[in-house]
Design a protein around this motif. Structure first.
Motif, PDB file in Angstrom:
ATOM      1  N   GLU A  38       0.834  -1.201   0.000  1.00  0.00           N
ATOM      2  CA  GLU A  38       0.000   0.000   0.000  1.00  0.00           C
ATOM      3  C   GLU A  38       0.872   1.255   0.000  1.00  0.00           C
ATOM      4  O   GLU A  38       1.883   1.329   0.694  1.00  0.00           O
ATOM      5  CB  GLU A  38      -0.904   0.025   1.238  1.00  0.00           C
ATOM      6  N   PHE A  39       0.469   2.240  -0.784  1.00  0.00           N
ATOM      7  CA  PHE A  39       1.105   3.555  -0.703  1.00  0.00           C
ATOM      8  C   PHE A  39       0.751   4.185   0.642  1.00  0.00           C
ATOM      9  O   PHE A  39      -0.398   4.137   1.085  1.00  0.00           O
ATOM     10  CB  PHE A  39       0.618   4.456  -1.837  1.00  0.00           C
ATOM     11  N   CYS A  40       1.727   4.804   1.313  1.00  0.00           N
ATOM     12  CA  CYS A  40       1.498   5.406   2.629  1.00  0.00           C
ATOM     13  C   CYS A  40       2.041   6.827   2.656  1.00  0.00           C
ATOM     14  O   CYS A  40       3.080   7.132   2.046  1.00  0.00           O
ATOM     15  CB  CYS A  40       2.171   4.585   3.731  1.00  0.00           C
ATOM     16  N   ALA A  41       1.342   7.699   3.382  1.00  0.00           N
ATOM     17  CA  ALA A  41       1.766   9.086   3.568  1.00  0.00           C
ATOM     18  C   ALA A  41       1.773   9.389   5.056  1.00  0.00           C
ATOM     19  O   ALA A  41       0.724   9.369   5.700  1.00  0.00           O
ATOM     20  CB  ALA A  41       0.827  10.039   2.831  1.00  0.00           C
ATOM     21  N   VAL A  42       2.958   9.658   5.610  1.00  0.00           N
ATOM     22  CA  VAL A  42       3.090  10.037   7.015  1.00  0.00           C
ATOM     23  C   VAL A  42       3.190  11.551   7.050  1.00  0.00           C
ATOM     24  O   VAL A  42       4.251  12.135   6.801  1.00  0.00           O
ATOM     25  CB  VAL A  42       4.329   9.388   7.657  1.00  0.00           C
ATOM     26  N   LEU A  43       2.075  12.213   7.324  1.00  0.00           N
ATOM     27  CA  LEU A  43       1.999  13.674   7.325  1.00  0.00           C
ATOM     28  C   LEU A  43       1.751  14.143   8.748  1.00  0.00           C
ATOM     29  O   LEU A  43       0.702  13.866   9.331  1.00  0.00           O
ATOM     30  CB  LEU A  43       0.879  14.142   6.394  1.00  0.00           C
ATOM     31  N   ALA A  44       2.715  14.837   9.312  1.00  0.00           N
ATOM     32  CA  ALA A  44       2.634  15.239  10.721  1.00  0.00           C
ATOM     33  C   ALA A  44       3.479  16.482  10.932  1.00  0.00           C
ATOM     34  O   ALA A  44       4.324  16.826  10.097  1.00  0.00           O
ATOM     35  CB  ALA A  44       3.126  14.095  11.619  1.00  0.00           C
ATOM     36  N   PRO A  45       3.275  17.200  12.061  1.00  0.00           N
ATOM     37  CA  PRO A  45       4.092  18.379  12.347  1.00  0.00           C
ATOM     38  C   PRO A  45       5.570  18.016  12.486  1.00  0.00           C
ATOM     39  O   PRO A  45       5.936  16.851  12.616  1.00  0.00           O
ATOM     40  CB  PRO A  45       3.515  18.899  13.675  1.00  0.00           C
ATOM     41  N   ARG A  46       6.408  19.039  12.482  1.00  0.00           N
ATOM     42  CA  ARG A  46       7.838  18.813  12.669  1.00  0.00           C
ATOM     43  C   ARG A  46       8.117  18.360  14.111  1.00  0.00           C
ATOM     44  O   ARG A  46       7.354  18.633  15.024  1.00  0.00           O
ATOM     45  CB  ARG A  46       8.633  20.088  12.365  1.00  0.00           C
ATOM     46  N   GLN A  47       9.233  17.652  14.248  1.00  0.00           N
ATOM     47  CA  GLN A  47       9.703  17.191  15.551  1.00  0.00           C
ATOM     48  C   GLN A  47       8.699  16.255  16.224  1.00  0.00           C
ATOM     49  O   GLN A  47       8.467  16.331  17.429  1.00  0.00           O
ATOM     50  CB  GLN A  47       9.990  18.394  16.473  1.00  0.00           C
ATOM     51  N   THR A  48       8.075  15.391  15.427  1.00  0.00           N
ATOM     52  CA  THR A  48       7.144  14.418  16.015  1.00  0.00           C
ATOM     53  C   THR A  48       7.609  12.982  15.809  1.00  0.00           C
ATOM     54  O   THR A  48       6.860  12.055  16.095  1.00  0.00           O
ATOM     55  CB  THR A  48       5.730  14.588  15.415  1.00  0.00           C
ATOM     56  N   PHE A 142      11.226   5.403   0.024  1.00  0.00           N
ATOM     57  CA  PHE A 142      10.815   6.426   0.990  1.00  0.00           C
ATOM     58  C   PHE A 142      11.234   7.797   0.468  1.00  0.00           C
ATOM     59  O   PHE A 142      12.401   7.999   0.097  1.00  0.00           O
ATOM     60  CB  PHE A 142      11.474   6.188   2.355  1.00  0.00           C
ATOM     61  N   LEU A 143      10.309   8.742   0.442  1.00  0.00           N
ATOM     62  CA  LEU A 143      10.598  10.119   0.051  1.00  0.00           C
ATOM     63  C   LEU A 143      10.323  11.009   1.256  1.00  0.00           C
ATOM     64  O   LEU A 143       9.166  11.310   1.574  1.00  0.00           O
ATOM     65  CB  LEU A 143       9.735  10.530  -1.143  1.00  0.00           C
ATOM     66  N   ILE A 163       3.006   8.112  -9.059  1.00  0.00           N
ATOM     67  CA  ILE A 163       2.888   7.260  -7.872  1.00  0.00           C
ATOM     68  C   ILE A 163       1.536   6.548  -7.871  1.00  0.00           C
ATOM     69  O   ILE A 163       1.434   5.364  -7.529  1.00  0.00           O
ATOM     70  CB  ILE A 163       3.068   8.091  -6.591  1.00  0.00           C
ATOM     71  N   ARG A 164       0.501   7.274  -8.299  1.00  0.00           N
ATOM     72  CA  ARG A 164      -0.827   6.648  -8.377  1.00  0.00           C
ATOM     73  C   ARG A 164      -0.822   5.513  -9.397  1.00  0.00           C
ATOM     74  O   ARG A 164      -1.410   4.443  -9.173  1.00  0.00           O
ATOM     75  CB  ARG A 164      -1.871   7.692  -8.751  1.00  0.00           C
ATOM     76  N   GLU A 165      -0.169   5.742 -10.549  1.00  0.00           N
ATOM     77  CA  GLU A 165      -0.083   4.704 -11.568  1.00  0.00           C
ATOM     78  C   GLU A 165       0.602   3.456 -11.017  1.00  0.00           C
ATOM     79  O   GLU A 165       0.152   2.325 -11.255  1.00  0.00           O
ATOM     80  CB  GLU A 165       0.694   5.220 -12.777  1.00  0.00           C
ATOM     81  N   VAL A 166       1.692   3.664 -10.263  1.00  0.00           N
ATOM     82  CA  VAL A 166       2.408   2.531  -9.676  1.00  0.00           C
ATOM     83  C   VAL A 166       1.509   1.794  -8.692  1.00  0.00           C
ATOM     84  O   VAL A 166       1.407   0.558  -8.708  1.00  0.00           O
ATOM     85  CB  VAL A 166       3.698   3.003  -8.988  1.00  0.00           C
ATOM     86  N   ALA A 175       5.112  -5.248 -14.125  1.00  0.00           N
ATOM     87  CA  ALA A 175       6.258  -4.355 -13.957  1.00  0.00           C
ATOM     88  C   ALA A 175       6.189  -3.567 -12.658  1.00  0.00           C
ATOM     89  O   ALA A 175       7.212  -3.190 -12.085  1.00  0.00           O
ATOM     90  CB  ALA A 175       6.343  -3.395 -15.146  1.00  0.00           C
ATOM     91  N   TRP A 176       4.969  -3.293 -12.200  1.00  0.00           N
ATOM     92  CA  TRP A 176       4.812  -2.505 -10.969  1.00  0.00           C
ATOM     93  C   TRP A 176       4.460  -3.383  -9.770  1.00  0.00           C
ATOM     94  O   TRP A 176       4.215  -2.861  -8.679  1.00  0.00           O
ATOM     95  CB  TRP A 176       3.692  -1.468 -11.133  1.00  0.00           C
ATOM     96  N   SER A 177       4.429  -4.658  -9.909  1.00  0.00           N
ATOM     97  CA  SER A 177       3.857  -5.538  -8.881  1.00  0.00           C
ATOM     98  C   SER A 177       4.634  -5.557  -7.576  1.00  0.00           C
ATOM     99  O   SER A 177       4.094  -5.981  -6.547  1.00  0.00           O
ATOM    100  CB  SER A 177       3.744  -6.971  -9.421  1.00  0.00           C
ATOM    101  N   THR A 178       5.883  -5.103  -7.576  1.00  0.00           N
ATOM    102  CA  THR A 178       6.678  -5.182  -6.340  1.00  0.00           C
ATOM    103  C   THR A 178       7.079  -3.817  -5.808  1.00  0.00           C
ATOM    104  O   THR A 178       7.753  -3.740  -4.777  1.00  0.00           O
ATOM    105  CB  THR A 178       7.962  -5.995  -6.588  1.00  0.00           C
ATOM    106  N   LEU A 179       6.683  -2.731  -6.480  1.00  0.00           N
ATOM    107  CA  LEU A 179       7.162  -1.398  -6.095  1.00  0.00           C
ATOM    108  C   LEU A 179       6.116  -0.650  -5.273  1.00  0.00           C
ATOM    109  O   LEU A 179       4.930  -0.619  -5.630  1.00  0.00           O
ATOM    110  CB  LEU A 179       7.511  -0.581  -7.333  1.00  0.00           C
ATOM    111  N   THR A 180       6.558  -0.038  -4.167  1.00  0.00           N
ATOM    112  CA  THR A 180       5.669   0.723  -3.277  1.00  0.00           C
ATOM    113  C   THR A 180       6.377   2.011  -2.864  1.00  0.00           C
ATOM    114  O   THR A 180       7.596   2.046  -2.722  1.00  0.00           O
ATOM    115  CB  THR A 180       5.324  -0.086  -2.014  1.00  0.00           C
ATOM    116  N   PHE A 181       5.585   3.070  -2.648  1.00  0.00           N
ATOM    117  CA  PHE A 181       6.126   4.353  -2.211  1.00  0.00           C
ATOM    118  C   PHE A 181       5.599   4.701  -0.822  1.00  0.00           C
ATOM    119  O   PHE A 181       4.468   4.345  -0.452  1.00  0.00           O
ATOM    120  CB  PHE A 181       5.724   5.474  -3.179  1.00  0.00           C
ATOM    121  N   CYS A 182       6.435   5.440  -0.086  1.00  0.00           N
ATOM    122  CA  CYS A 182       6.016   6.020   1.199  1.00  0.00           C
ATOM    123  C   CYS A 182       6.573   7.437   1.264  1.00  0.00           C
ATOM    124  O   CYS A 182       7.782   7.646   1.089  1.00  0.00           O
ATOM    125  CB  CYS A 182       6.550   5.191   2.372  1.00  0.00           C
TER     126      CYS A 182
END
Length: 654
Positions: A38-48, A142-143, A163-166, A175-182
């Motif tokens: 699953e694509f994941c987005a960790v969005l949080a304030p700084r220093q957390t 990881f980005l 990223i959505r296409e992947v 071709a995309w079956s093993t690639l995931t982004f965070c």
């Protein structure tokens, strides 16, 4: 036997080996979701703790046989490149280079990037598809510091679309079956993806929540406070009262307790002494977290727009003053943005102050300093929240608001809406007053006409009696007129003009017949006649009026103003029929179509708009924008539309 040293406390940054690391729910959730692809987005304030979470997750994935690549977008070093196309090519190439360095894919990257017929975006896609996505081994990229993409001078939705296409292609394309982004960073889903049609709900539905620690989760920290005089749990209770489990602030206070060992009467006093010294005394200057939060809300910081800045400050003020916080609306981007800023947290489904330190240093006094140049914003926001007309200004206060707004070039959307609503409500009240005056004037006119008719038909004796009666009635008319005039504002032209116009015929006949009316009524109608000769003012715009045109039938007038709107008026009465709002720059011109059913406007924002005018609805609803016409050459940056007109045939555009 060697006794292991107790864990140490650390101030800020990614936690080093040997430092306290307290696992949270995200430490379990993030690896599980990434292992499922699953694509994941960790969005949080700084220093957390985002960087520490990423590092631990990478190790957990590697232990499970997953290849990981990590790119810190804050260290790409392309800020000095000015040309947009060069930045796009350099950005994609640098990200690909960072990935290739980890996987020793330098030669492969060079081969892919030599395909000059492809755009930088397509070359990056080919690199991922051909070299990074390994069909035998699951791979996670990881980005970190993903919020750095917000300042890119090119269309970032292309990147998130990839990223959505992947993510979508994992189930259907080998071709995309093993690639995931965070992705990890300080941004809202709405900020990252500007056009949801291109990236869908990619980010919105993939957020991994990184909450502050609960008191129970902080329990292991007591071990590091065991050397202090007193009870470790009592120290930890006092720390939690101030920080509410904020990761960095909790670590810093515990570190200060161990290293400074304040000489206080009890544990609570010791923690309070450190809080006052570290945060309350000069925290906006000396503490990184508070300073960055303060700068985020500073005028011109660029971190958030001016419109959003003031909306968030108003929302934060309501959170601070609410007894039990505000209910979280998950679809409200402002709620997420305020949480990302760090001043509030989501707890028990409600938006609450982050902790006592934030509420003290960045409290209501701080908000007042930030908003001191917007005296009407708080009232406007309360009106927007409740939709109650009680919050709308009227009379002299409304005139002061209009004068203030006319001098501002940075009015917020809620301020413009509030001003328009207040002016519309005032116009409705004026129409009711005018109707009341007209009704009274009509009654007076009928009474005077009846008396004139009786006067003409009466005999001499009857005339004398009638004359006496008419003198009495004339006095009554004068007193009633005086009472009416005292109730209404003589500075509002419409009220005096309409009332006097209705009584004008009766007044002239009364003069010819020698009837005596009060001097106040005489002077009022004479003055009103002079005003009628000067013309009827069209009041409502909050900026200079650039142009005005009559409709083909002469029944309506359209005006164009620097307040970013055009308005359609009833020519006979000056009544506002509809406000055409939608431009983001001054409206320079406005014209009716030959059939009078549409209006075309031209604006300094570089667009022309066509608006339908539905005669059957009589403008009871706001006009719907038919189509915006872009009228500048983007390469030449000619962004002004100064004139507008329809062709003789109404089937064509402007």
């Amino acid at each position: 036997m060697t006794v292991p040293e107790p864990p140490i406390f650390q101030e800020g940054l990614e936690l080093a080996a040997g430092a306290f690391y307290l696992p949270r729910e995200a430490d379990t959730e993030l690896p599980k979701r990434l292992l499922r692809g699953e694509f994941c987005a960790v969005l949080a304030p700084r220093q957390t703790g985002k960087s520490s979470l990423r590092a631990r997750t990478e190790r957990a994935l590697q232990d499970a046989g997953v290849r990981t690549f990590s790119v810190d977008l804050s260290s790409l070093g392309i800020d000095s490149v000015e040309d947009g196309d060069d930045v796009r090519s350099m950005w994609y190439f640098t990200v690909a280079t960072r990935i290739s360095e980890v996987a020793s894919l330098g030669g492969e990257l060079e081969a892919v990037w030599s395909r000059e017929s492809l755009s930088a975006h397509e070359r990056f896609r080919a690199f991922l598809r051909e070299q990074v996505a390994c069909r035998d081994t699951p791979t996670v990229v990881f980005l970190d510091e993903i919020d750095r993409t917000l300042s890119l001078p090119f269309e970032r939705d292309d990147f998130f679309g990839l990223i959505r296409e992947v993510s979508n292609g994992r189930a259907t394309q080998e071709a995309w079956s093993t690639l995931t982004f965070c992705v990890l960073g300080v941004a809202t889903p709405g900020e990252l993806v500007r056009d949801p049609r291109r990236a869908g709900t990619l980010v919105t539905g993939s957020v991994v929540t990184l909450d502050d620690f609960s008191r129970a989760e902080l329990a292991p920290l007591a071990e590091g406070l065991a050397t202090l005089p007193g009870k470790p749990d009592a120290y930890l209770d006092a720390v939690y009262e101030w920080t509410q489990g904020h990761p960095s602030m909790t670590q810093r206070l515990c570190h200060a307790l161990v290293t400074r060992r304040p000489n206080a009467a009890d544990e609570t006093s010791a923690v309070k002494e450190l809080v006052e010294r570290i945060y309350l005394a000069n925290g906006l200057v000396e503490d990184t977290i508070l300073r960055e939060t303060d700068l985020r809300f500073a005028h011109g910081s660029g971190a958030i727009t001016e419109d959003q800045r003031d909306r968030l400050l108003e929302l934060y003020e309501r959170v601070l003053t609410a007894k039990d916080g505000i209910e979280v609306v998950t679809a409200n981007d402002d709620h997420f943005a305020l949480r990302i800023s760090g001043v509030v947290s989501f707890r028990d489904g409600r938006l609450r102050p982050r902790n006592a330190i934030f509420a003290s240093v960045l409290g209501q006094a701080w908000i007042a300093r930030q908003l001191r140049d917007r005296p009407y914003l708080s009232r406007a926001q309360k009106w927007a929240d409740t939709e109650q007309e009680d919050w709308l200004l009227r009379g002299p206060e409304l005139r002061e608001l209009s004068e203030w707004a006319s001098k501002r070039e940075d009015l917020l959307l809620v301020e413009r809406q509030y001003l328009s609503a207040a002016q519309s409500a005032e116009a409705r009240r004026n129409r009711l007053r005018i109707a009341a005056i007209a009704g009274v004037s009509l009654a007076l006119a009928v009474a005077l006409l009846v008396m004139v008719a009786l006067y003409r038909k009466a005999s001499t004796a009857q005339r004398e009696t009638a004359a006496a009666l008419m003198r009495v009635r004339g006095n009554e008319v004068t007193e009633r007129a005086r009472a009416i005039l005292l109730r209404f504002d003589s500075n509002v032209p419409g009220e005096v003009l309409v009332a006097s116009a209705d009584a004008l015929v009766v007044w002239e006949k009364a003069k010819r017949e020698g009837l005596t009316v009060g001097s106040e009524l005489d002077q009022t109608i004479t003055s009103a006649g002079a005003r009628l000769e000067r013309g009827l003012p069209l009041l409502g715009h909050t900026g200079p009026v650039r142009a005005a045109n009559f409709s083909p039938d002469g029944q309506r007038v359209v005006t164009a103003s620097y307040d970013q709107s055009a308005r359609v008026w009833e020519a006979g009465s000056g009544r506002l029929l509809v406000t055409l709002s939608g431009h983001t720059g001054p409206v320079n011109a406005a014209s009716f179509s030959p059939d009078g059913q549409r209006v075309v406007t031209a604006s300094g924002d570089g667009t022309a708009h066509i608006w339908p005018l539905d005669a059957d609805e009589r403008f009871r609803h706001a006009c719907r924008l038919i189509r915006p016409w872009t009228v500048w050459d983007e390469r030449a940056d000619l962004r002004r539309a100064c004139a507008s007109a329809f062709s003789p045939s109404t089937s064509h555009g402007p």
